[in-house]
Write an enzyme that holds these catalytic residues in place. Sequence first.
Site, PDB file in Angstrom:
ATOM      1  N   TYR A 278      45.922   7.054  33.350  1.00  0.00           N
ATOM      2  CA  TYR A 278      46.396   6.953  31.969  1.00  0.00           C
ATOM      3  C   TYR A 278      47.237   5.705  31.742  1.00  0.00           C
ATOM      4  CZ  TYR A 278      44.450  11.353  30.429  1.00  0.00           C
ATOM      5  OH  TYR A 278      43.570  12.333  30.062  1.00  0.00           O
TER       6      TYR A 278
ATOM      7  N   GLU B 190      38.274  28.780  55.697  1.00  0.00           N
ATOM      8  CA  GLU B 190      37.594  28.054  54.617  1.00  0.00           C
ATOM      9  C   GLU B 190      37.870  28.656  53.244  1.00  0.00           C
ATOM     10  OE1 GLU B 190      33.342  27.468  54.959  1.00  0.00           O
ATOM     11  OE2 GLU B 190      33.145  27.103  52.805  1.00  0.00           O
TER      12      GLU B 190
ATOM     13  N   ASP C 259      32.468  29.299  56.904  1.00  0.00           N
ATOM     14  CA  ASP C 259      31.120  29.847  56.733  1.00  0.00           C
ATOM     15  C   ASP C 259      30.222  29.254  57.809  1.00  0.00           C
ATOM     16  OD1 ASP C 259      31.705  31.347  54.522  1.00  0.00           O
ATOM     17  OD2 ASP C 259      30.958  29.858  53.063  1.00  0.00           O
TER      18      ASP C 259
END
Lengths: 585, 369
Positions: free
Chosen positions: B101, B197, B249
């Site tokens: 910005y 995870e 996973d």
Amino acid sequence: MTQKSAEELAKKQREISIAEFFEKNRHLLGFDNPRRALLTAVKEAVDNALDACEEARILPEITVELVALSETRFRMIVEDNGPGIIKKQIPNIFARLLYGSKFHKLAATRGQQGIGISATVLYGQLTTGKPATIISKTAANAKAQMMKLKIDTQTNLPQILEEKETEWEGKEHGTKIEVDLDGSYMKGRQSVDEYLKETAIVNPHCTIIYVTPEAQQIIFARSTNELPPEPKEIKPHPYGVELGRLIKMLEITQTKTLQQFLTDEFVRVSANVAKEICENSSLLPRTKPEQVSRDMAEKLYQGIQKTKIMAPPTDCISPIGAEELERGLRKEINAEFYCSTTRPAAVYRGNPFVIEAALAFGGEQDGESAVRIMRFANRVPLLYQQGACAITNSIQNTSWKTYGLQQSKNSLPVGACSVVVHMTSVWVPFTSESKEALAHYEEIVKEIKLALQDCGRKLASFVNKKRRIGDEAKKRSYIQKYIPHVADALKEIVGFDEIKKKEIEDNLFTMLEQVRGELEEIGVDNPDYDPELAKIGQDEEQAEPEETEEGPKKMKKSSKTKDAFGGDEDEEDDFDSEEEQDTLF
Amino acid sequence: MAKKKEGTEGKEVVKKIVNVADTMQQDIKKLKQPQIKIPLRALSNVEYSDKEGYFKLLPGVKERTLTASTIKTFAQTLRMMALSKQLLETDDIATKREAYYVSKNWGDARFLEQPESDNVMDDIEAMMTVNREQIGFIPEEKGGDVAGELIVIDVDPDTGKELEIDCTKFGSGAYSVPSSGEHLRFKTKAKFILAIETSGMFERLNKHKYWKNANCILISMGGVPTRACRRFIRKLADDHKLPVYVFTDGDPYGFGNIYRTLKVGSGNAAHINEYFCVPQAQFIGITPQDIIDYKLPTHPLKEIDVKKIRDLIKNDPFVIHHKSWQKALEQMAKMKQRAEQQALAAHGLNFVIDKYLPDKLKNNKTWLP
């Protein structure tokens, strides 16, 4: 159900005169709506006038005057400085359909069938009940001949209502026709104004003085004193003759033997070729033409197809010329780039023809809509039936994307571009008698596409050049934009004064910009452009000013009313093309 | 003391920034086109050695010469460097989003999208061979959630007094890792760190106070661990000599993106991997062999997964180094199946706590390096 006998039915069976036929099918001749009727009438008269002048080797000067008798009725007066017409022929030419000098010969003239002008007389007679007035003068010292003519629609014979000799002051020779007819006068791309303008553009040797129904005089002055070469008449080529015509030719020929018939009535048939044809047809060269039966004629027809015959001569057609075509386009359109091309002569069905094309790109043209197409056949502008024309089709089936225009599949390309295509031939194949659309002969489509591709390649190199220059300009503006930022940030980090900052900026400028060399400029540079001319034929007023205070609901309503009166230009065009489709299928 | 150190570091970075700019302006004075050299940040420009334990940057650099087509990026890079200098001199910070910005004041040199400014920021980072916190920019991303036998010692920003945060006392919630944690210190008696995870699995373990029974610290990474998360785990593990076990996973993303990045860092930020990696991390599951051993319900591999496996085996220096990882990945490619952490629930919701984790932690032969 009571059965009717053949005899009873026979009472109703009778010959239909050609005049009667066209009375009922006037759309075939281009008189289907009032606006188009007015255009067709002017077109037929002007085409005839130009043909007459050119044939007599006179520089044409044509006056067209439209007098508004009421909202829907006009008096059309067309006067030329041609050779004039002898008294005996006046009724036949102006008041008898299918009478003319051009049907039986093959030459690149505007008129072909001998229908146009008499159809105009017939249309005037049908809508107003009034005869047409013809005045013609053949020599400076002769008196002029005046005639008032109607067509007997049952017999297709002229009716002379009045005839007298009269003085035509200040006129050496020429013809003038006056017809009252119903019509509608509007401006726009399908108007009389546009037609006359385009005619002037592709016939730079003629002067047209035009008085509009609003009594405004427009003069299209000739820009060259050179007449185009006289269209040479050629005999038909054997390949171009259908069986029916062959039989007819055998009937009326003056020749004594089949061999003589072939060598005398056709082009490119030597005695040897004639013998070969006879051999291939299993007919004796010494057969008398009047003894050739239908079956024998069919054999002859087959024999012709089997024989190798040289293509017809092509010196009989005179194209406008790429240069002249481009010059015309420059007058009409203020663009950045022009190019044009004239194809070598080619042959379809034994008829020689030449295709010419020109392009104008960029400048003041609208880049958001489909390209503007200007079609011409034997120097006559074609304003109607764009969708049915082989020219339009060829443009659609040419791939324009590679040439820098946008195009979705099988539709007209979109871009700030105008495309002009002119076909000239000893016999231009139209899809109907109103002569507004070229028929789709494979050879013709091929030639049009080749001409377009040639122009397209030139266009592509221009578009690419323009893009390169655009990129370069963008890069330069980039440099201009970001140099101060580089200098500013450096100043902020290192902390130096404004003088040093200026020095940094100057040095950056030297490094980045001056090594790039001069920037080439592309713009509109067209001294030939004639804004007054370009205005003619444009839509009168660009849509009504939007009434912003009104709500959207009311807007809708007002546009509906407009439809009902058919006042809107575009609506009219849509309507027209719909109708054309009906006629076609 | 930590603060003082940051101050001198800041001064050094400012010096570097000024140096780069000064060289540039001298070049310009001599009408010589200035250049900047930035280490090439890509997987192709890193090497892996087990000894060092992280992806190390190779000498590959990209050179950017000031020309018409690079002038915009040049201007933006310099503007960003000026901003960084200003931040360091005033001892302030800006988030990546804030920096984006700020650029809106730069007129034509402003960034149109944040990825553009992030990229320029990463370039400066690499050019200075520091991390972005050291040039005054902080990420917005969350560092990860922590629960378990750990007391974090932080500083109250107002009073400067030390704060002790007990990570056993967040109930069903968790302690959130700050974006910059160089100043943190730790007290713990835990035996290991378990990095997880998914936050779903973390919540299950936290709810049943798994950390209490196992005497460990649970950290949820929420996908690929952020720099802050990696740095936090590294610091904690280093300070207290704790082993780090990773539980993701059983899919190529879990192996190649989450675990690999945690352990050895990323190609994109190779210039700072030295500090943002956890070489002591060990992969406990879910391994491809687990899928068979525990008869886990699976999903078929998608085409993109297979592609990812091939890419890892062929191009990832870490995988290339470890035969056992190549074998595991080949095994998965052959099975054409993957399994999620939550798949363990097929054997009962608390199967993971009662059976899977205890089993796995006991047997280091089932782990992957």
